[in-house]
Design an enzyme around this catalytic site. Sequence first.
Site, PDB file in Angstrom:
ATOM      1  CG  ASN A  17     -19.735  15.779   2.213  1.00 22.76           C
ATOM      2  OD1 ASN A  17     -20.322  16.858   2.128  1.00 22.76           O
ATOM      3  ND2 ASN A  17     -20.350  14.615   2.098  1.00 22.76           N
ATOM      4  CG  ASN A  50     -13.005  10.643  21.630  1.00 21.06           C
ATOM      5  OD1 ASN A  50     -13.235   9.744  20.810  1.00 21.06           O
ATOM      6  ND2 ASN A  50     -11.935  11.428  21.546  1.00 21.06           N
ATOM      7  NE  ARG A  51      -9.343   5.561  21.719  1.00 22.31           N
ATOM      8  CZ  ARG A  51      -8.679   4.978  20.757  1.00 22.31           C
ATOM      9  NH1 ARG A  51      -8.451   3.689  20.805  1.00 22.31           N
ATOM     10  NH2 ARG A  51      -8.239   5.676  19.722  1.00 22.31           N
ATOM     11  CB  THR A  86     -14.144  10.775  -0.068  1.00 20.55           C
ATOM     12  OG1 THR A  86     -14.231   9.840   0.985  1.00 20.55           O
ATOM     13  CG2 THR A  86     -13.329  10.225  -1.203  1.00 20.55           C
ATOM     14  CE  LYS A 126     -15.294  13.304   3.907  1.00 20.30           C
ATOM     15  NZ  LYS A 126     -16.305  12.665   4.737  1.00 20.30           N
ATOM     16  N   GLY A 153     -23.786   2.341   7.533  1.00 24.63           N
ATOM     17  CA  GLY A 153     -23.821   3.680   6.953  1.00 24.63           C
ATOM     18  C   GLY A 153     -24.253   3.779   5.503  1.00 24.63           C
ATOM     19  CE  LYS A 208     -20.277   0.062  -3.326  1.00 30.81           C
ATOM     20  NZ  LYS A 208     -19.651  -0.869  -4.255  1.00 30.81           N
TER      21      LYS A 208
END
Length: 272
Positions: A87, A151-152, A62, A66, A238, A16
């Site tokens: 970015n 976080n896992r 993107t 990055k 987002g 976009k």
Amino acid sequence: MSDRYAVIGRPINHTKSPLIHGLFAQASNQQLEYGAIEGSLDDFEAQVLQFRSEGGKGMNITAPFKLRAFELADRRSERAQLARAANALKFEDGRIVAENFDGIGLLRDIEENLGEPLRNRRVLLLGAGGAVRGALLPFLQAGPSELVIANRDMAKALALRNELDHSRLRISRYEALEGQSFDIVVNATSASLTADLPPLPADVLGEAALAYELAYGKGLTPFLRLAREQGQARLADGVGMLVEQAAEAFAWWRGVRPDTRAVINQLTIPLE
Ligand code: ATR
């Protein structure tokens, strides 16, 4: 000839960014061209250098480039360094300068557009990948009473914690969140891309003022669905972050901060 900019990524067909920057340019009377380039896994660096040699002034970067953009740069902002990712790039005086506006874009969306300042609030970030790395510095600077990263893979969370020692920053296993409540919960994992859900204990979301899904345009992801089921009324995806990070890059390149409200409205897809 107008100044040239482009976004580069792979795949790039759904981007976009040309639309967003085109709208910014129109609204702020800036003469510029903004294109999209399909990045090559073999030749990414050469593509960036070629764009610059053809007169390009800056690029958005993107996935999955990055980190490579960050490494290619001659100079890097502090937030790009912590994110270990760029970015946005600016070409000036023969140098490549790297920035990362993802975190500040997310913060601006939450604070300015959604009206939830982080100051003195309890904030939970899910995940410990690039998205969380980008958010950490701007989030801590916004002064939350506590910033928790769940976080896992605890080794990844611990590595982050060791890089950025801050009294308000804490890491946690998902199970250990049981019984805790937060004002703002951001899903910055990549779970939504596979219609998956981070293993959140019940009721962590129910108390929150805002449940924010970083993925954009995926409708009610499992995370947002769970938030709604747990009685959470305030949901966001987002889109605002996408537009706000673009506005930061635009301001960095052009010296003019574009208005974001109309562009966000134009891009918003209802969460159904
Ligand atoms: P990015 O740079 O886009 O953030 P990444 O570095 O691959 O991508 O990080 C993805 C994050 O999403 C990781 O924190 C990952 O958790 P682990 O480090 O524990 O693997 C998280 N993630 C992905 N799928 C998930 C899932 N189903 N549940 C919870 N976390 C998930």
